[in-house]
Structure formats: structure tokens, C-alpha cells
Design a protein around this motif. Structure first.
Motif, PDB file in Angstrom:
ATOM      1  N   MET A 114     -14.539 -15.671  13.729  1.00  0.00           N
ATOM      2  CA  MET A 114     -13.233 -16.828  14.276  1.00  0.00           C
ATOM      3  C   MET A 114     -12.933 -17.749  13.286  1.00  0.00           C
ATOM      4  O   MET A 114     -13.431 -18.135  12.154  1.00  0.00           O
ATOM      5  N   VAL A 115     -11.753 -17.851  12.829  1.00  0.00           N
ATOM      6  CA  VAL A 115     -11.045 -18.237  11.946  1.00  0.00           C
ATOM      7  C   VAL A 115     -11.043 -19.688  11.905  1.00  0.00           C
ATOM      8  O   VAL A 115     -10.441 -21.241  12.677  1.00  0.00           O
ATOM      9  N   VAL A 116     -11.739 -20.558  10.769  1.00  0.00           N
ATOM     10  CA  VAL A 116     -11.834 -22.030  10.595  1.00  0.00           C
ATOM     11  C   VAL A 116     -11.425 -22.136   9.040  1.00  0.00           C
ATOM     12  O   VAL A 116     -12.097 -21.634   7.808  1.00  0.00           O
ATOM     13  N   LEU A 117     -10.893 -23.037   8.555  1.00  0.00           N
ATOM     14  CA  LEU A 117     -10.244 -23.659   7.801  1.00  0.00           C
ATOM     15  C   LEU A 117     -10.716 -24.604   7.079  1.00  0.00           C
ATOM     16  O   LEU A 117     -11.513 -25.158   7.450  1.00  0.00           O
ATOM     17  N   ALA A 146     -11.241 -20.500  20.600  1.00  0.00           N
ATOM     18  CA  ALA A 146     -11.039 -19.999  19.332  1.00  0.00           C
ATOM     19  C   ALA A 146     -11.292 -18.975  18.470  1.00  0.00           C
ATOM     20  O   ALA A 146     -10.905 -18.657  17.180  1.00  0.00           O
ATOM     21  N   TYR A 147     -11.171 -17.930  19.437  1.00  0.00           N
ATOM     22  CA  TYR A 147     -10.439 -16.502  19.135  1.00  0.00           C
ATOM     23  C   TYR A 147      -8.754 -16.208  18.427  1.00  0.00           C
ATOM     24  O   TYR A 147      -8.426 -15.496  18.045  1.00  0.00           O
ATOM     25  N   THR A 148      -7.892 -16.575  18.980  1.00  0.00           N
ATOM     26  CA  THR A 148      -6.816 -16.191  19.289  1.00  0.00           C
ATOM     27  C   THR A 148      -6.303 -17.567  17.924  1.00  0.00           C
ATOM     28  O   THR A 148      -5.179 -17.208  17.725  1.00  0.00           O
ATOM     29  N   GLY A 786      -4.058  -7.370  25.371  1.00  0.00           N
ATOM     30  CA  GLY A 786      -3.626  -8.016  24.743  1.00  0.00           C
ATOM     31  C   GLY A 786      -3.317  -9.252  24.921  1.00  0.00           C
ATOM     32  O   GLY A 786      -3.930  -9.924  26.373  1.00  0.00           O
ATOM     33  N   ASP A 787      -2.632 -10.181  23.867  1.00  0.00           N
ATOM     34  CA  ASP A 787      -2.236 -11.618  24.640  1.00  0.00           C
ATOM     35  C   ASP A 787      -1.440 -11.288  23.310  1.00  0.00           C
ATOM     36  O   ASP A 787      -0.612 -11.318  21.965  1.00  0.00           O
ATOM     37  N   ILE A 788      -0.133 -12.443  24.627  1.00  0.00           N
ATOM     38  CA  ILE A 788       0.983 -13.032  23.101  1.00  0.00           C
ATOM     39  C   ILE A 788       0.599 -14.830  23.503  1.00  0.00           C
ATOM     40  O   ILE A 788       0.247 -15.108  24.129  1.00  0.00           O
ATOM     41  N   ASN A 834      -1.951  -9.758  20.057  1.00  0.00           N
ATOM     42  CA  ASN A 834      -2.968  -8.932  19.368  1.00  0.00           C
ATOM     43  C   ASN A 834      -3.003  -8.644  20.586  1.00  0.00           C
ATOM     44  O   ASN A 834      -3.083  -8.080  21.866  1.00  0.00           O
ATOM     45  N   LEU A 835      -3.862  -7.251  20.187  1.00  0.00           N
ATOM     46  CA  LEU A 835      -4.904  -5.834  20.839  1.00  0.00           C
ATOM     47  C   LEU A 835      -6.113  -5.395  20.626  1.00  0.00           C
ATOM     48  O   LEU A 835      -6.358  -5.845  19.005  1.00  0.00           O
TER      49      LEU A 835
END
Length: 903
Positions: A114-117, A146-148, A786-788, A834-835
Motif C-alpha cells: 500500500m502506498v504511504v508517502l 489504503a489500496y486505491t 476493477g475500479d474507477i 485499475n484492474l
């Protein structure tokens, strides 16, 4: 756009809610091997849309189920699907008892990073580093956040990262100097960080009530891991390209011992960004001895050494010149090989010991102690009496050139030129080491690589006592202590062909009358530094914190109440290991200890309208000691405190509605939070003063207000829809003061200048974030989703000094120029697609799974995720282009492919 987004949120909420039904079959799902409850499994009545998920006890209830013979279908990540026939009579609440499920290891979602800057460092750079902030999969919104949302630097409720707490076995992991958790300290340990206690926002929890952004307690008891072996390989394109991971667990053996070991390696010769590399390892071991049915003692040890070549932001002018929004100024060619000047290097081992004691059926005691030590930091260029080697130095940019037609010629760091400059720079050091007549002639490096280090040592202890007075009344007490020392220093890493570095303050030359003021350390004057020597600055941050929490939970029929009180004392001081020539009286030795007594009061209630409809609310008032990182004007040179240093005050409320319906689950929340009396210290190099300049901002207040929505609904037994929305308004609610000083002397450039930023937006996170997703899960073990996503209202980090009267002095306040100087830049809105897909197989006792994801499918490379205005400003000519803003872009199309084998 905001009204449209609000309409989207409400439409989704009511559309999903209108589908609600209830039922009356209940039961419990347990693991076939461990007999432990299985949470999060979907239970559906075949041929209907009646469905529920098991709770933390593995239990479920289905209401309004048609009478007669029916079939229940059990499906969920990590377990084989199962069907069970039942008979239900009229007006009967059927109980099917305990049902065993077989584990298959097919839950590859736990492998997702997961992306945490990371925050900017002294040179105002930032990072798109991936790391593991674990969120609860039970809460739809937090999982999507968290994921998207994380890919665009989303921060839930706009809170800074010091408002989120991470624990290991009850030991707090947040850094005492900054308040932030450093996720790289346990990066690569995905397999062994699945067991966790999660709380979102300011929900009631047994960990800490002073962190309003939520938290996680990662549990590493060896007996809690599933017996078996798991091997995996991941191919990806991000900061790294490859990952291998292996984990083995014995489970609890007949001799009442349990062991788990895990390890991984993540690497890339070059990551997504040109000139970067990645080399990270992770090692983990856990051992537990179950003494008897009431007591156990466990040991956990892990270390995650990693080195990586860093990337950096750049002005848009350079991105356009390069036709590349991922241009990286940190590297160049040396003898035909890529070399990065900014290499992060971390290795911090952790050792933890835990004792669990169920004193009796009413009381239990959990005691934890830990010790950690090691190094953190990274390399950077340093130079003196020489041309600035950075390609993005503002004077090299075409718009600042005397002849813009020449263009930009310094694309990369010129390593060969630096070696050449050092090769014949003979220099006579007089009275070396302060010894008269001890002169030394050698090759003095004009350029070098320095390693900026923070080596730490920390001891922590925590004791949690829980007393269940009766089934309606529970009392919890928690006491913790941490002692921390962080040594900050610079070390010579590479002299780039020279023989030594002359350890004097190069910035002070020409600004002082007494040559002693040039000395970095009067205790070791006229000192030369070779590879491995400490130079420049050297000081310790000493921090002690002791705290406690008492919380009571009480239940009256359908109403749950809690009230908590926390007390803490934080003390810190600075120990200087060098007597700085410019500040001989307040740079060396122990400074005066600062002490802050703080408290927090938290309370809340939960009303269960039914088992499916729950309303709950929380309120908190928190005072927090200033962090060491923001307490001193310039800890590199002296122990001068920020004027007016005081506690931060936080007040927060939220109201939440939780729905757990047969084929829809979700949460709707509204919140309001104020932060008062925040302090922030920023430092940067100023060309005009030829020295580091320090901004000390005090009296900074913020207001955060917004709503959150997370929904997940079953359209059919195989199709699931999900949606999430975060609509916030995060603003500065005061006009703070800024005092400006420089490292050359103690005189102030400005004192308590008003910063006119009231009603400015909090920067660095989208204040509007929307997501809609769909998943198809086939009965035969494969799935695709999938998600937009849409993001808006992200603002650039601003220079506070540019919002003072000094910045607009001589400018017509009604002019366009004044408006441009004072305005805050809003970044463009964006959307992503994302897919994901996965498939699992079982061969007797062996399991194989494949997972794939493609993020930013449309390869949109124009999404700005953040950036900052440079802290330098042209006060004389008010030229906004002279020191242009720096920007960071979200990666284009990336993928991840994970193959997992287990038995």
C-alpha cells in the motif's frame, strides 16, 4: 463539482440501502485445522440474495429466510467454498452450530503493498516509496483508502501521519522525534503481519485514545500462525521489480512450543524512475512457549536492511524540457555506470518479549518489552568553493539564464567533473587539530558524498490490564514507557578522489570576524575528515515518555458506552557532541530538559438499533507535547528553542452509521476536528545569505470537516459492487507567526511575522476522493475486479514567508502580482482505472495461487500528486519564476504479478 460529488455519495447510499432485508438462520464458522473462528466469510442462502458476513467471533445471522429446505453457501478469501443444507420451520430461529472450513492460502490480497508517502527531508525532496500501512478489510472505506486512494497521497480525514498509531504486540512504533511511523522498518514482512487489531478514526479501542487517525496493533505470536510453508515470487514495476518471500510456521506443537520464520528480498537494478535502484531484505523469527492454558511467553525479532537510490521532484520547466514527468536529478554517469548521489540506507533490528497471562476468567494481563537500535539516513552531495553540482539549481534553468536560447545543459550529475575538480586541489591546513605549527598539505576535496545519519537506541515497555467486572462492565488500564536516544551526525562517505575534507563551516566564511567561528567543533579545531569520519554536526536527541490510560466500557441493553482518560509526560533535551564556533555557549553538552504533561479525554456511545443497523459517535479532547523535530530552531548548530513552544490541542467529534445487511455492508461517517497551536520548523539553503535559513512557525490552527462513505453490496452470488467517497474541507483557521533566522548567527531576520494563510487549504492530500468498483468471483476459484476513481481539491504545499507583509512590500495589494504572490495553487483533478484478477488451485495438500493487478490502466502520466513552493523567494523583484515550484507525478501504468505456492 462538490455538489455533484455529494449527490453521488447520497445516491449510492440510498440506492444500496433500499435493497435491505433480514433473516433468521445463525451459526459459527471455524478453521478445520485450528478450530479458531473465521472472520469475513460470506454466508448466502442459495437462490436468494440473502447474505451475511461472519464477525470477529466467526458468527453470522441470516433473517427472513424462507421456511423449508434450503442450502447455505460459504465463500471467502483463503478458504474453500462449501455448501450446507438446512431445514427451517415456521417461526424458528435455526442454529446450524459450528461449521468447519478448509484453508487454501488463496488470499493473495495480503501481499499487496500500500502506498504511504514519506515526508520531505531537508532539501525539500519527497518520495513515492511503497510501504505497508495495514488497514482493516472489514471496513470498506478504509480498505479502498489504503489500496486505491493511497496512490495519490490520500490521507484519511486529511490528518497528518503522526495522528495514526502503529503497534507491535502493544509496543508503539511511532518515532518519538517526528511522531510518524516508519513503515520501512518492517517492509517485506507481509506474510507475518496478517494478525492484527485494527481501529479506524477515533473509534473505541484498547490501544490508544490519543491518536485520532486510527491505528493497528500487529500481533506476532508464533502459535497464532497457521502451520505450513508458503513461498512466493512477485514481478512488478514500481520502486522495485522483483520480490521473493518465504515463510514457515510450526503451529503449536505437542511440546507447547511454536516457531515462525520468514524472509524476503525485494530488488531492482533500476526502478520505475530512471537512476533509482532498490535492494531490501527482511528477516523475521518468532518463538512462543505456552506455559499452561493461562500463560505464554513469546519472543519476536526482525530486521529489514534496505538501500535504495532515491528520486526527486523537479520544476515543471525541467519536466517539459525532458518531455518526462519522472525526470530524476539525483544521478549521473561515472565511468559509464549509473550512480545515484541520494542513497537511503536503513537497518534497525527490533527484539520484543511478551508475556500473556489470563489471571482468571475475569482478568488478564499483557506485558511487553522491546529494544531497538540501528541506523537510518542517506547520502547527499556536499561541496565548498565550487560550482553547485545539482542539475536543477535554479541559476542553470533557461528562464534564469542570461541567454535563454542556450537551453538547459546540466541534465545529469557530472561525476567525472567533480573527480577532476578534486584531483589537483592542494591545500595547506595550518595548525591541524589545534596544534600550533602542525601544518598539513594534501588534496582537499571540493566535492564529496556525505552520509546524513540518525543512529538510534530505544527501550520500550507496555503493560495492559483488563478486568471484566461483569458482562456489562469492563475496565482497562494501560501503562507504557519509552526511552529514546537518536544521534544525528554526518559522516564522510566518499571524497571523490580527494584526500580529505576540511571541517570548517564553509557557509560562515566571509561573515565572521573571529576565525574560531568557522570551526565546526572548537574542541577539535582545524580538523580534517577522511572517509568514515564524523564532521559538520553531531548531536543527540534524548526523549523520555511515560503514559497511562484508564478506560471503562459499559453496556445498557442496546447501548454501549465508553469513557477514557489518558495521562502522559514527555521530556526531551539536546546533547551537543560538538562545540560549534558560532555558538560556543549553547551548542555543546546537555541542554535544559523540556517537560510537558499532557492528557486526553475520550468518550463515545454505540446504539444498536438492530443487529444490522448501528449508530455510534465519538468525542475527544487531546493535548500533545511538541515533537523534538519541531522544538529547536536549528538543532544542527545549537539548542535554541522555538519561542513560545507549547502543547498542541486537538478536539474531535464523529458520528457514524454502520449497516450490516444480508447483501450490503457499509459505513457512513461525518467528522469535525480542530488542531490548535501547532508548531513547524523548516530549514533550507539561502543563496543570498550563503547559509541555512530556518523558519519557525507557531500558532498554526487547522479545521477538518467532512464525510466518508464505504459500501459493498452483492448483486448476485458472484458479483459484488463497492463504492467509497471522501468529501472534506481541510483549512488553516488562524494566522500563525513565523520567525526567520539563519545558522551563521543568532540574530533574527524576522520575528513573529504574521502569516496570512487563514482559510488556505491543507496541502498534500485530495480533499475529494471517489471510487466505484466491481468484482466477479467465479465458483471455480478465479476472480476479476476493477475500479474507477476520481480525485480533486489537492493543493500545493506553500511557502509561509511568501504570505507575509514582507513578501508584498512595495507591491500594490490590489494588483494581479499581489494576487499571484498570495494565492495558493490548486492541482488539477484526475481519475484512475485499475484492474485485478486472481486464480487458485488445490492439489491434495498443495496450494497454488496467481494474482495480477494493473494500476493506472490508461497510463495517465499527467497526474500531479503533490509538490511544494520553494522556501526561497525573490523579495527584491517579486519574480515568481525565479524559484519555481517542484512537482511529483503519479506513476503511469504499473503491474504486479504474484505467484504463491504453499503446503
Amino acid at each position: 463539482m462538490r455538489h455533484l460529488a455529494l449527490f453521488f455519495v447520497l445516491s449510492l447510499f440510498f440506492a444500496f440501502s433500499s435493497l435491505a432485508q433480514t433473516g433468521s438462520v445463525q451459526g459459527k464458522l471455524i478453521d478445520s485445522k485450528t478450530s479458531k473462528p473465521v472472520e469475513g466469510i460470506s454466508v448466502q442462502v442459495n437462490g436468494t440474495s440473502i447474505e451475511a458476513n461472519t464477525d470477529g467471533k466467526g458468527e453470522f445471522i441470516l433473517e427472513n429466510v424462507p421456511v423449508g429446505v434450503g442450502t447455505l453457501i460459504f465463500t471467502g478469501y483463503g478458504y474453500e467454498s462449501k455448501e450446507l443444507e438446512f431445514q427451517l420451520n415456521e417461526n424458528e430461529v435455526g442454529n446450524i452450530g459450528s461449521v468447519e472450513l478448509v484453508f487454501t492460502y488463496n488470499d493473495v490480497s495480503v501481499d499487496l503493498p500500500m502506498v504511504v508517502l514519506e515526508e520531505s527531508d531537508l532539501e525539500e525532496e519527497s518520495s513515492q516509496a511503497m510501504s505497508g500501512l495495514l488497514q482493516s478489510s472489514d471496513d470498506v472505506f478504509s480498505e479502498i483508502a489504503a489500496y486505491t486512494f493511497g496512490a495519490v497521497r490520500f490521507r484519511a480525514r486529511g490528518y497528518d501521519s503522526e495522528n495514526t498509531a502503529i503497534y507491535f504486540n502493544g509496543i508503539e512504533m511511532n518515532d518519538l522525534e517526528t511522531g510518524r511511523a516508519k513503515y520501512s522498518d518492517w517492509g517485506g514482512l507481509n506474510d507475518v503481519l496478517r494478525n492484527k487489531e485494527i481501529y479506524f478514526g477515533q473509534d473505541n479501542n484498547d490501544l490508544s485514545l490519543s491518536y485520532l487517525g486510527g491505528g493497528a496493533n500487529l500481533l506476532t505470536r508464533a502459535s497464532e500462525y497457521r502451520p505450513g510453508v508458503k513461498l512466493s515470487y512477485m514481478s512488478t514495476i514500481s520502486n522495485y521489480r522483483n520480490r521473493v518471500m518465504a515463510t514457515a510456521s510450526t503451529g503449536l506443537m505437542e511440546n507447547n512450543w511454536a516457531f515462525t520464520v520468514s524472509g524476503s528480498h525485494r530488488w531492482a537494478e533500476e526502478g520505475y524512475v530512471e537512476g533509482t535502484f532498490y535492494d531490501a531484505w527482511a528477516y523475521f523469527i518468532a518463538a512462543e512457549k505456552v506455559i499452561n492454558e493461562n500463560q505464554s511467553i513469546s519472543l519476536t525479532a526482525f530486521v529489514t536492511p534496505n538501500k535504495r537510490g532515491k528520486s526527486a521532484g523537479a520544476p515543471q520547466e525541467i519536466y517539459d524540457l525532458e518531455d518526462d514527468n519522472y525526470y530524476n536529478a539525483n544521478w549521473g554517469y561515472q565511468d559509464g555506470e549509473v550512480r545515484n548521489a541520494r542513497v537511503a540506507n536503513t537497518m534497525k533490528p527490533y527484539i520484543m518479549l511478551n508475556h500473556l497471562w489470563n489471571i482468571n476468567e475475569k482478568m488478564d494481563l499483557n506485558t511487553s518489552v522491546s529494544y531497538s537500535f540501528g541506523r537510518d539516513g542517506g547520502t547527499a552531495l556536499n561541496w565548498g568553493d565550487a560550482r553547485d553540482p545539482r542539475p536543477t539549481y535554479y541559476k542553470y534553468l533557461p528562464h534564469n539564464s542570461d541567454d535563454p536560447s542556450v537551453g538547459w545543459v546540466s541534465r545529469h550529475i557530472d561525476w567525472d567533473a567533480m573527480y577532476q575538480a578534486n584531483s589537483d586541489e592542494y591545500y595547506l591546513v595550518e595548525d591541524l587539530d589545534g596544534i600550533e605549527g602542525n601544518d598539513y598539505l594534501g588534496i582537499r576535496s571540493k566535492y564529496m558524498i556525505e552520509d546524513r545519519r540518525i543512529d538510534h537506541s530505544q527501550i520500550s515497555a507496555n503493560m495492559k490490564f483488563n478486568y471484566e467486572i461483569n458482562q456489562d462492565f469492563n475496565v482497562l488500564a494501560n501503562v507504557s514507557y519509552t526511552n529514546y536516544t537518536g544521534r544525528h551526525f554526518k559522516e564522510v562517505s566518499d571524497l571523490l578522489g580527494g584526500e580529505f575534507w576540511y571541517d570548517i563551516d564553509k557557509f560562515a566564511e566571509g561573515d565572521v570576524d573571529n576565525p574560531d567561528q568557522l570551526q565546526s567543533d572548537l574542541n577539535n579545531p582545524n580538523r580534517i575528515a577522511r572517509v568514515g569520519d564524523v564532521f559538520g554536526y553531531d548531536y543527540d536527541a534524548n526523549i523520555d515518555r511515560i503514559g497511562g490510560l484508564v478506560k471503562a466500557d459499559y453496556t445498557i441493553d442496546n447501548l454501549d458506552l465508553y469513557l477514557g482518560l489518558g495521562l502522559s509526560n514527555t521530556s526531551f533535551n539536546r546533547t551537543g557532541n560538538m562545540r560549534v564556533g558560532k555558538f560556543p555557549d549553547n551548542s555543546y553538552g546537555d541542554s535544559e530538559k523540556q517537560s510537558f504533561l499532557n492528557y486526553n479525554i475520550n468518550g463515545g456511545l454505540t446504539y444498536k438499533i438492530t443487529g444490522r443497523h448501528i449508530v455510534y459517535a465519538n468525542g475527544a479532547y487531546v493535548t500533545r507535547a511538541p515533537y523534538f523535530d519541531d522544538a529547536y530552531v536549528s538543532p544542527r548548530t545549537r539548542d535554541q528553542l522555538v519561542d513560545g513552544l507549547t502543547d498542541e490541542k486537538i478536539m474531535s467529534f464523529d458520528v457514524n452509521y454502520l449497516a450490516r445487511l444480508p447483501y450490503i455492508t457499509g459505513r457512513f461517517s461525518a467528522y469535525y476536528t480542530t488542531f490548535k497551536d501547532q508548531t513547524d520548523v523548516m530549514s533550507f539553503y539561502h543563496d543570498g545569505y550563503r547559509n541555512f535559513v530556518n523558519y519557525a512557525i507557531t500558532g498554526m490552527d487547522k479545521e477538518h470537516i467532512g464525510i466518508e462513505l464505504g459500501l459493498e453490496g452483492k448483486v448476485t452470488s458472484t458479483i459484488t459492487l463497492s463504492a467509497a467517497a471522501s468529501l472534506g474541507q481541510f483549512t488553516y483557521s488562524s494566522r500563525p507567526n513565523v520567525s526567520i533566522s539563519r545558522d551563521n548567527n543568532s540574530e533574527s531576520i524576522a520575528t513573529n511575522e504574521t502569516v496570512y494563510v487563514q482559510d488556505y487549504r491543507v496541502d498534500g492530500t485530495p480533499q475529494t476522493a471517489l471510487s466505484f468498483g466491481a468484482e466477479y468471483r467465479a465458483p471455480k476459484g478465479w476472480w476479476v475486479s476493477g475500479d474507477i476513481n476520481y480525485f480533486d481539491n489537492t493543493y500545493l504545499s506553500f511557502n509561509p514567508a511568501r504570505r507575509t507583509s514582507l513578501a508584498v512590500e512595495g507591491v500594490d495589494i490590489n494588483s494581479d502580482l499581489a494576487s499571484d504572490i498570495l494565492s495558493q495553487e490548486k492541482l488539477p483533478s484526475s481519475f484512475t482505472l485499475n484492474l485485478k484478477a486472481g486464480k487458485s488451485w488445490r492439489f491434495d495438500k498443495y496450494y497454488l495461487s496467481l494474482f495480477a493487478t494493473v494500476n493506472n490502466v490508461l497510463d495517465n502520466q499527467e497526474i500531479i500528486t503533490g509538490g511544494y513552493e520553494q522556501l526561497r523567494f525573490d523579495y527584491e523583484n517579486h519574480d515568481l519564476e525565479k524559484f519555481p515550484s517542484y512537482y511529483y507525478y503519479m506513476y503511469g501504468r504499473t503491474y504486479m504479478l504474484i505467484l504463491t505456492f504453499s503446503f
